[in-house]
Each structure stands twice: as C-alpha cells, then as structure tokens.
Design an enzyme around this catalytic site. Structure first.
Site, PDB file in Angstrom:
ATOM      1  N   ASP A  53       4.951  23.086 -15.290  1.00 26.52           N
ATOM      2  CA  ASP A  53       5.184  22.152 -14.171  1.00 26.52           C
ATOM      3  C   ASP A  53       4.016  22.357 -13.215  1.00 26.52           C
ATOM      4  OD1 ASP A  53       5.896  21.036 -11.689  1.00 26.52           O
ATOM      5  OD2 ASP A  53       8.026  21.364 -12.045  1.00 26.52           O
ATOM      6  N   TYR A 149      -0.163   7.229  -3.535  1.00 30.29           N
ATOM      7  CA  TYR A 149      -0.821   7.295  -4.848  1.00 30.29           C
ATOM      8  C   TYR A 149      -2.322   7.025  -4.745  1.00 30.29           C
ATOM      9  CZ  TYR A 149      -1.581   6.294  -9.846  1.00 30.29           C
ATOM     10  OH  TYR A 149      -2.033   6.289 -11.140  1.00 30.29           O
ATOM     11  N   THR A 182       3.563   1.867 -19.109  1.00 32.08           N
ATOM     12  CA  THR A 182       4.245   3.169 -19.228  1.00 32.08           C
ATOM     13  C   THR A 182       5.390   3.205 -18.205  1.00 32.08           C
ATOM     14  OG1 THR A 182       2.935   4.285 -17.545  1.00 32.08           O
ATOM     15  CG2 THR A 182       2.045   4.321 -19.798  1.00 32.08           C
TER      16      THR A 182
HETATM   17  P1  NAP Z   1       4.184   8.425 -17.243  1.00 28.47           P
HETATM   18  O1  NAP Z   1       4.511   7.746 -18.520  1.00 28.47           O
HETATM   19  O2  NAP Z   1       5.107   8.290 -16.078  1.00 28.47           O
HETATM   20  O3  NAP Z   1       3.950   9.983 -17.575  1.00 28.47           O
HETATM   21  C1  NAP Z   1       3.689  10.883 -16.539  1.00 28.47           C
HETATM   22  C2  NAP Z   1       3.829  12.278 -17.109  1.00 28.47           C
HETATM   23  O4  NAP Z   1       3.571  13.211 -16.048  1.00 28.47           O
HETATM   24  C3  NAP Z   1       5.223  12.588 -17.636  1.00 28.47           C
HETATM   25  O5  NAP Z   1       5.120  13.362 -18.813  1.00 28.47           O
HETATM   26  C4  NAP Z   1       5.837  13.412 -16.511  1.00 28.47           C
HETATM   27  O6  NAP Z   1       6.861  14.298 -16.951  1.00 28.47           O
HETATM   28  C5  NAP Z   1       4.611  14.181 -16.088  1.00 28.47           C
HETATM   29  N1  NAP Z   1       4.774  14.854 -14.807  1.00 28.47           N
HETATM   30  C6  NAP Z   1       5.112  14.331 -13.607  1.00 28.47           C
HETATM   31  N2  NAP Z   1       5.200  15.307 -12.695  1.00 28.47           N
HETATM   32  C7  NAP Z   1       4.920  16.473 -13.333  1.00 28.47           C
HETATM   33  C8  NAP Z   1       4.855  17.833 -12.944  1.00 28.47           C
HETATM   34  N3  NAP Z   1       5.145  18.214 -11.689  1.00 28.47           N
HETATM   35  N4  NAP Z   1       4.509  18.764 -13.863  1.00 28.47           N
HETATM   36  C9  NAP Z   1       4.241  18.401 -15.131  1.00 28.47           C
HETATM   37  N5  NAP Z   1       4.320  17.145 -15.584  1.00 28.47           N
HETATM   38  C10 NAP Z   1       4.661  16.193 -14.679  1.00 28.47           C
HETATM   39  O7  NAP Z   1       2.758   7.980 -16.673  1.00 28.47           O
HETATM   40  P2  NAP Z   1       1.376   7.529 -17.397  1.00 28.47           P
HETATM   41  O8  NAP Z   1       1.182   6.106 -17.105  1.00 28.47           O
HETATM   42  O9  NAP Z   1       1.333   8.023 -18.777  1.00 28.47           O
HETATM   43  O10 NAP Z   1       0.337   8.322 -16.463  1.00 28.47           O
HETATM   44  C11 NAP Z   1      -0.449   9.403 -16.923  1.00 28.47           C
HETATM   45  C12 NAP Z   1      -1.617   9.579 -15.945  1.00 28.47           C
HETATM   46  O11 NAP Z   1      -2.434   8.399 -15.955  1.00 28.47           O
HETATM   47  C13 NAP Z   1      -1.175   9.779 -14.489  1.00 28.47           C
HETATM   48  O12 NAP Z   1      -2.013  10.728 -13.866  1.00 28.47           O
HETATM   49  C14 NAP Z   1      -1.394   8.414 -13.872  1.00 28.47           C
HETATM   50  O13 NAP Z   1      -1.611   8.462 -12.487  1.00 28.47           O
HETATM   51  C15 NAP Z   1      -2.632   7.939 -14.636  1.00 28.47           C
HETATM   52  N6  NAP Z   1      -2.802   6.490 -14.621  1.00 28.47           N
HETATM   53  C16 NAP Z   1      -1.905   5.667 -15.229  1.00 28.47           C
HETATM   54  C17 NAP Z   1      -2.104   4.287 -15.203  1.00 28.47           C
HETATM   55  C18 NAP Z   1      -1.175   3.314 -15.869  1.00 28.47           C
HETATM   56  O14 NAP Z   1      -1.416   2.093 -15.779  1.00 28.47           O
HETATM   57  N7  NAP Z   1      -0.115   3.764 -16.540  1.00 28.47           N
HETATM   58  C19 NAP Z   1      -3.237   3.751 -14.545  1.00 28.47           C
HETATM   59  C20 NAP Z   1      -4.130   4.619 -13.930  1.00 28.47           C
HETATM   60  C21 NAP Z   1      -3.909   5.984 -13.983  1.00 28.47           C
HETATM   61  P3  NAP Z   1       8.445  13.879 -16.941  1.00 28.47           P
HETATM   62  O15 NAP Z   1       8.681  13.060 -18.185  1.00 28.47           O
HETATM   63  O16 NAP Z   1       9.128  15.210 -16.962  1.00 28.47           O
HETATM   64  O17 NAP Z   1       8.673  13.098 -15.684  1.00 28.47           O
END
Ligand code: NAP
Length: 224
Positions: A53, A149, A182
């Site tokens: 975490d 964010y 996501t």
């Molecule tokens: P997601 O599906 O919501 O996945 C986020 C992941 O982060 C989940 O596995 C979550 O675990 C984990 N997480 C959250 N808090 C945590 C903590 N304290 N310790 C460890 N793990 C933690 O989001 P995603 O879209 O794949 O995003 C991944 C990355 O890409 C993020 O940094 C996000 O800001 C970046 N991003 C995403 C997008 C987009 O369009 N999706 C665009 C730009 C940047 P749980 O399942 O336990 O909650």
C-alpha cells in the site's frame, strides 16, 4: 533476468503493464494493497504477488525486503479523489488524500526501492502521470480545473525530474497513458487499458542511451 515491480497492479493499466512486461521476458512483481485481489490477479497472469500500500510505509519497506533485487520500478498506483475540488470549493482533506497516494506514495516507494535499483545494471523508473498535470495544457484550458488530481500529477512530474537529476545513471521518466477506460473514470476513456500501458512499457525498457527526466505518451514528449 530482469525483475520489475508495478504498484497498483491488480487491475486497470497497472495489470496491463504487468502482462506486457511478462511478455518481454521479465520476472514481474504485481504489487497491490488488497492481498485477495492481488493474489488472484498475479495467478491469472503469471506474476509474483507482493502486498504494497503506497500510503503505508511499513508495507512498502516489507515489499522491498521481499523483492530483494529490482531493475524496473513502475509507480502506477493512483486515485482521483472523486469530487472535482474546483477552486473556491476546495476540500483540503480530500486534496491531501489524493497527494498521499499520487505524490507522497511515489516518493515513499521510490525511496524504499532506490537501494535495490542502484545495484541493478540497467535501472528504470516509470511514474504514471497524466497529461492533465501538464501546466501547458492547464494554461491552454485543456484540462479540468481541479485542485486535487490535476496538481498531484504536476507535482509527480516535478518529483520525476528531481529523481532523474539525482540518479543520472538511471532512466527515470513520467508516462501518460492517454484517456483509458478503467475504474478510475467509470470506464469513460476511449482507449483500452492495454493501449494505456504501452508508453510505460516503452520507458521501462529504454536502452542505456535513452532519455531521462522526461514526460512522454506513446507518440513522444509531452509539454510540461
Ligand atoms: P484504476 O483501474 O482505478 O487502478 C488504480 C490502481 O491503483 C488499483 O489497483 C488500486 O488498487 C491502486 N491503488 C490505489 N490506491 C493505492 C494505494 N494506496 N496503494 C496501492 N495501490 C493503490 O486506475 P487506472 O486507470 O488503471 O490508473 C493507473 C494509473 O494511470 C494512475 O496513476 C492514474 O492516475 C494514471 N492515469 C490513468 C488514466 C486513465 O484514463 N485511466 C489517464 C491518465 C493517467 P485497489 O483496486 O485496491 O483500489
């Protein structure tokens, strides 16, 4: 054998990064805060699970001890904090909460794994940022005007440059995945999580003469 670790990797873009690094022949630690979700995801894709975490320094320390040696660190875990947090309606506790994960969490994890990365012949660090954190995009009015964010990703970009300056023998960069469907955005993104993973995978597998201290999506550099 190259060893990688991806935080927040039980789902979404992180899980796709794990799959793509495994496909490149790496041994990959799938790090997640929830053991049940993490163990299942790791078993599904052939990764090793480690509990981590990013807001819990002791879990990060234990994960570094478990992993033992590391070549590639992908700081992927991130949260939006839900509500918009527009200027004039700021909820400071909610903003602090987002920074705990997106900024301080990355620093905690990077500090814990730096001693391992320094022992690697080809250390690579990738921080999952976002083009919404680009000050150039903000000034152009192209991003949501949020105090949580958005500035957390701007700060993450600065953290990325800071580590790159301090560790010139490593390749340390920030990646933008594009807008991917996501859980983070209620699956509104127009790209797949697998497409979102590619920029990070490219930066995780840079040659020794590759760039460091930069901000990239899959098409190349992004304006700060
Ligand atoms: P997601 O599906 O919501 O996945 C986020 C992941 O982060 C989940 O596995 C979550 O675990 C984990 N997480 C959250 N808090 C945590 C903590 N304290 N310790 C460890 N793990 C933690 O989001 P995603 O879209 O794949 O995003 C991944 C990355 O890409 C993020 O940094 C996000 O800001 C970046 N991003 C995403 C997008 C987009 O369009 N999706 C665009 C730009 C940047 P749980 O399942 O336990 O909650």
């Amino acid at each position: 054998m190259t060893t990688a670790l991806v935080t927040g990797a039980n789902k979404g873009i992180g899980l796709e990064i794990v799959k793509q690094l495994i496909a490149k022949g790496m041994t990959v630690y799938l790090a997640a805060r929830d053991p049940e979700k993490g163990e299942k995801a790791a078993a599904d894709v052939g990764a090793r699970f480690v509990r981590l975490d990013v807001t819990d320094a002791e879990s990060v320390r234990q994960a570094a001890e478990t992993v033992g040696s590391l070549d590639v660190l992908v700081n992927n875990a991130g949260i939006t904090g839900g509500r918009a947090n527009a200027p004039g309606e700021a909820d400071v506790d909610a903003i602090r909460n987002v920074f705990e994960t997106n900024v301080f969490g990355v620093v905690t994890v990077t500090e814990a794994f730096l001693p391992l990365l320094r022992r690697s012949a080809r250390p690579r660090v990738v921080n999952m940022s976002s083009m919404v954190g680009s000050l150039a995009n903000m000034l152009a009015g192209d991003t949501p005007n949020s105090l949580a964010y958005v500035p957390s990703k701007t700060a993450l970009n600065a953290v990325t440059v800071s580590y790159a300056r301090a560790e010139p023998s490593m390749r340390i960069n920030a990646a933008c995945p594009g807008y991917c469907a996501t859980d983070l955005n209620g699956h509104r993104g127009h790209r797949t999580a697998a497409q979102g993973a590619t920029a990070a995978v490219t930066l995780a597998t840079l040659d020794d003469d590759g760039p460091t201290g930069g901000f990239y999506d899959e098409d190349g550099p992004i304006a700060w």
